[in-house]
Scaffold this motif. Sequence first.
Motif, PDB file in Angstrom:
ATOM      1  N   GLU A 145      50.352  16.800   6.725  1.00 25.18           N
ATOM      2  CA  GLU A 145      51.440  16.545   5.839  1.00 25.18           C
ATOM      3  C   GLU A 145      51.179  16.734   4.284  1.00 25.18           C
ATOM      4  OE1 GLU A 145      53.781  13.218   6.897  1.00 25.18           O
ATOM      5  OE2 GLU A 145      53.138  13.104   8.727  1.00 25.18           O
ATOM      6  N   SER A 146      49.921  16.222   3.950  1.00 30.05           N
ATOM      7  CA  SER A 146      49.461  16.273   2.536  1.00 30.05           C
ATOM      8  C   SER A 146      49.327  17.853   2.139  1.00 30.05           C
ATOM      9  CB  SER A 146      48.407  15.452   2.130  1.00 30.05           C
ATOM     10  OG  SER A 146      48.519  14.184   2.776  1.00 30.05           O
TER      11      SER A 146
ATOM     12  N   SER B 105      52.940   3.830  12.026  1.00 33.21           N
ATOM     13  CA  SER B 105      53.840   4.913  11.348  1.00 33.21           C
ATOM     14  C   SER B 105      54.869   5.443  12.491  1.00 33.21           C
ATOM     15  CB  SER B 105      52.808   6.025  10.378  1.00 33.21           C
ATOM     16  OG  SER B 105      52.168   6.515  11.327  1.00 33.21           O
TER      17      SER B 105
ATOM     18  N   GLU C  95      61.034   6.906   5.813  1.00 32.30           N
ATOM     19  CA  GLU C  95      59.879   7.069   5.033  1.00 32.30           C
ATOM     20  C   GLU C  95      59.174   5.537   5.234  1.00 32.30           C
ATOM     21  OE1 GLU C  95      57.952   9.265   3.549  1.00 32.30           O
ATOM     22  OE2 GLU C  95      59.049  10.688   4.842  1.00 32.30           O
TER      23      GLU C  95
ATOM     24  N   ARG D 133      58.818  10.062  -2.971  1.00 28.07           N
ATOM     25  CA  ARG D 133      57.278  10.324  -2.843  1.00 28.07           C
ATOM     26  C   ARG D 133      56.645  10.673  -4.159  1.00 28.07           C
ATOM     27  NH1 ARG D 133      55.935   8.149   1.834  1.00 28.07           N
ATOM     28  NH2 ARG D 133      53.909   9.315   1.015  1.00 28.07           N
TER      29      ARG D 133
ATOM     30  N   GLU E 189      52.781  11.572  -4.333  1.00 24.63           N
ATOM     31  CA  GLU E 189      51.318  11.913  -3.928  1.00 24.63           C
ATOM     32  C   GLU E 189      50.517  12.339  -5.119  1.00 24.63           C
ATOM     33  OE1 GLU E 189      48.010  11.235  -2.467  1.00 24.63           O
ATOM     34  OE2 GLU E 189      49.094  11.332  -0.517  1.00 24.63           O
TER      35      GLU E 189
ATOM     36  N   ARG F 253      49.178   8.814   0.816  1.00 24.20           N
ATOM     37  CA  ARG F 253      49.857   8.877   2.301  1.00 24.20           C
ATOM     38  C   ARG F 253      48.957   8.304   3.441  1.00 24.20           C
ATOM     39  NH1 ARG F 253      54.283  11.892   4.262  1.00 24.20           N
ATOM     40  NH2 ARG F 253      54.151  13.097   2.419  1.00 24.20           N
TER      41      ARG F 253
ATOM     42  N   GLU G 195      50.299   5.339   5.455  1.00 23.31           N
ATOM     43  CA  GLU G 195      50.472   5.540   6.963  1.00 23.31           C
ATOM     44  C   GLU G 195      49.272   5.452   7.840  1.00 23.31           C
ATOM     45  OE1 GLU G 195      53.102   8.674   7.744  1.00 23.31           O
ATOM     46  OE2 GLU G 195      54.072   8.702   5.863  1.00 23.31           O
TER      47      GLU G 195
ATOM     48  N   ASP H 184      54.310  16.951  -0.395  1.00 25.96           N
ATOM     49  CA  ASP H 184      55.303  15.900  -0.290  1.00 25.96           C
ATOM     50  C   ASP H 184      56.581  16.629   0.023  1.00 25.96           C
ATOM     51  OD1 ASP H 184      54.036  13.464  -0.774  1.00 25.96           O
ATOM     52  OD2 ASP H 184      54.450  13.284  -3.054  1.00 25.96           O
TER      53      ASP H 184
ATOM     54  N   SER I 231      56.815  17.713   3.598  1.00 28.13           N
ATOM     55  CA  SER I 231      56.808  16.752   4.720  1.00 28.13           C
ATOM     56  C   SER I 231      58.180  15.991   4.731  1.00 28.13           C
ATOM     57  CB  SER I 231      55.788  15.849   4.711  1.00 28.13           C
ATOM     58  OG  SER I 231      55.573  15.371   3.456  1.00 28.13           O
TER      59      SER I 231
END
Lengths: 443, 443
Positions: free
Chosen positions: A148-149, A320, A331, B131, B133, B144, B148, B317, B320
Amino acid sequence: MPAATDANVFTIGLLGAGNVGAQVARTLVEERELISARVGTPVKLIGVAVRDPETPRDWKIPGELLTTDAEALVDQADLVVELIGGMETAGSLIERALGRGAAVVTGNKALLASRGAELQAIAAETGAVLRYEAAVAGAIPILRPIEESLSGDRITKVMGIVNGTTNYILDQMDTTGAAFADALAEAQKLGYAEADPTADVEGHDAAAKAAILGTLAFHAPFTIDDVYCQGITEVTAEDIEAAAASGYVIKLLAIAEKRAEGAILRVHPTLLPRTHPLASVRGAFNAVFVVAENAGELMFYGQGAGGTPTSSAVMGDLVSVARRLRGPSAEAPAISSEVELPALPIEQAETQYYIDMEVADREGVIAEVARVLADHHVSIESMRQPGSVSVDGEVDTDNDAGAQVQIVTHRARERDLDDTVATLKGLGVVKSVNSVLRVEVEQ
Amino acid sequence: MPAATDANVFTIGLLGAGNVGAQVARTLVEERELISARVGTPVKLIGVAVRDPETPRDWKIPGELLTTDAEALVDQADLVVELIGGMETAGSLIERALGRGAAVVTGNKALLASRGAELQAIAAETGAVLRYEAAVAGAIPILRPIEESLSGDRITKVMGIVNGTTNYILDQMDTTGAAFADALAEAQKLGYAEADPTADVEGHDAAAKAAILGTLAFHAPFTIDDVYCQGITEVTAEDIEAAAASGYVIKLLAIAEKRAEGAILRVHPTLLPRTHPLASVRGAFNAVFVVAENAGELMFYGQGAGGTPTSSAVMGDLVSVARRLRGPSAEAPAISSEVELPALPIEQAETQYYIDMEVADREGVIAEVARVLADHHVSIESMRQPGSVSVDGEVDTDNDAGAQVQIVTHRARERDLDDTVATLKGLGVVKSVNSVLRVEVEQ
C-alpha cells in the motif's frame, strides 16, 4: 461451540492454538471490547479448532470454544485465522474458507510461497480477502507497507534478515568465535532453534519469505522454486573471523532484486560492511531493507518471531480486514476518540535527566548537591567530574574557578526535577547550572 | 483544464506544484499506465492548481493541466491532492473537497495538527477519505503501519527523529564540534535549512508531527497545543561534547507516550545512548521507534524530506485510496501479475564476491591469480594476505605450507565468478579455494 446469533456480529474462527494461536485467542477473548471498538462493530471469537482439546497451551482457552471440527468452524466464520501451519490440512481449510467468501488471515509462509497465486485467485473469484502479514518478519509491518504505502512507487530491491534462528547463530559465531555446530547447539538449548533445524539453517524458511516479498514488491507471482537457496551450515568460524578482519559481518539474507530482464530471488550467507544498517541487527531480531525509485532506502526493524509479537501482526490483519468489511467507513477511522486520554502537562512527564553545573571547588560540595537531589526524590544514576580523577566526593583541581559536575539521574518526575534545579540554583556552592537535558535510555 | 469525460476514469486534481507537487504531477503523467494498473481502473490527472502558471518548476507541467482556479478543480476531481501547505487556503479547499465527498490526500502537517479532528469529522459525514502519510517522516511508511498493522495491539510509546534539518544540524555539531550557529549556516548553505529556520529549529515542525503520531497511536485526538515543545537553539557545542564523553548523542525527538492518566507529548533535545537504534540515524534521515504491548519494539527508517521521496508517500496514499474506492477488490490485489517478470537463474545475478584461498607461497602467484580473474572480467576491489605485511605481489612468510589470500571483487556476474573459481581450482599454484561468499555493499 456456540453459534453466532446476531447477524451484526463479525465472527472469527481460529484454526490452531500453538504459541501464536493461543495469544490470538487470548487477545480476542480478553480484549474483545477494544478489538470491537477498533473495528467499529462487535467482534466475536466463535471457536478454536485444535487436534487435541486436552493439550496444555500458553493461554487456557475456554472449553466451550474448543472444537475438533475445523470444517464446521470454517463454514460458520466471517473471518478464518489459520495458524495450523503445514500444507495439506491448512491449504484445504483456507480454500474452503475463501471458496465461500470468508476472509482469511494466515501466517503460513510455506503455503503462500508455493500456492499463493492459486489461493489469491480463489479469493478474487469469490471477492474474499486473504491477508498474511505474520508470514514474513513476525511483528514487523512489512507486507502492507510494500503493498500500500509503496503502491505508487517502483521497488527495485528488497533485502532482509528474515530468519531469527540463523541470525542468532551467526551473531553468536561473530561475537564468541564459536563454530557453527556449537552455536546451533546453544540456540537449540535456548529454544531459538528447533530440534530439527533444517528449515532454518538450510535457508528454506528464508526462501519462502523471499518468494512472498518478491511477489509483492514486483507485482509478479513467484514461488519458492524460483528462489536460489544456500543455508549457513557451511559457514565456518574462519569465514566469520576473516570477514570481521576486513570490516564485514556475515548475515543470512533473503534478497529479491529487479533487473531489466527479470527478477533474481536468492537466499545465502552474505558479507555486509559493518556500517550497513542491516549489519547491526542482532540476535533473534529481523529487519527488511527496501529500495524504491522515489522513496529511496527504507528499513523496517523489529521482532521476527515469538507467539506474542507474531500475534500482533495477525491481529492487525484481522482488525483492518474486519474494519473494511464491516466498519462504518472503508478507511481506518484515522482520528477517533476511542478512549478518554487527556494530554498531560510536561510537569507530569517521567524520564531521566542530565544536569551540567559549575560548583565551588571545595570539600563537601558533592555531598551537598546529592542531598538536594535526594530531598526531591531524584536519585543519581551516574556522576562525572571532568576535571577529576574520581567521583568519591571532591574534585582534584585546586584552583578556585570552580569545578564542573555532570549528573545523569534515574527516572524522575519532571516536576521534582524542576524543583531540584531551582533549589540547586539557590545553593551557595553552585555557581551555575549550565544545562538540563532529558535522557531516554529505554529502547 | 480538460474535463474528464469517461465516468470510469478516476480523476485527480492536484493543488500546488512545489517540489513535492511537481514530482507527483510527473509521476501521474509519465507513469499513468503503471498507476492505472496498480489501481485497477484508469487514473487521470485533470488539473494542477497553481498561483502563477509561469513559475519555473522541477518538472515542466503540461500547459493544458495548469489552472489558477483551484475551487473549480476541487469540484471536479474524485481525489484531491493538497500540496499547497499553510492553513487558510489549503484548509478551505480540503473542507470543500471532503464536503462534496471527494477523497483528499495531503502532506499538510500543520493543518492536520491543528484541525485534523474537524476535517476528519467532515470526511466521516460525507463518507470521504482523508489520508496524509506524507505529513510525517516523508517517504517512511509510518502512519499506515500504526493505523492498520498495529490496529490489534496497544501502542505505548512513539519516539521519532522526524525533522531532517535539526538532525542534520545536531549531527554536524556532533561530528565536527561546530557551534549551533555555524552548523545552521552550513545547513542553510546546503539547502537543508530554510532562510527562516524557526519552524524547524524551534521544534514546531516536530511538534505538529508529534500531535499526529500521538493521535493515531493512542486513538485520541491531540493538537499541536498539547505538545510540549523545546527546540535546539540552546544546545551548545559543550553539551554535545559532554554528552559524547559519557556515551550519549543529542537528538531532537518527538515523543508520544501513554501513561495510565493520559498521554504526554513532547519535543525536546534528548540524550540517547550511542547504542540506541535511533542514535545512528544520520544527516537528513528520519526514523520512528514504536513500542507496542505485543509487537514489542519496532523501528521505521528512511528519507524524511525531499520532493521525490515525499512524492512516494503521496502516491502510495493516492493509489491505495483509489484502489479501495474504484478497484476490482476492496483489498490490494496481493498477488497480481502486473508485468511479465520472469525469475532469472542465479547465474544471471550480479553482485560482489569474497574468495578465500590457499596458494603456493612463491613468487608470481598473485599475478597469476589476478590474471585468471581479469580473463573472466572479474575485477578486484581489495586483496588481503593475512600472513603478509603487504599486497605488492608476494607473501612474506617463507614456509612452504602455502599462503592465504582473500579477495573481494567488484560487481561481477555470478556465471563469470563460477568460471573464475573453476579455473582457479585447476591452477597449479592454488592449493585450495576455501570459501566463496557473496558481498552486498550498496545500502
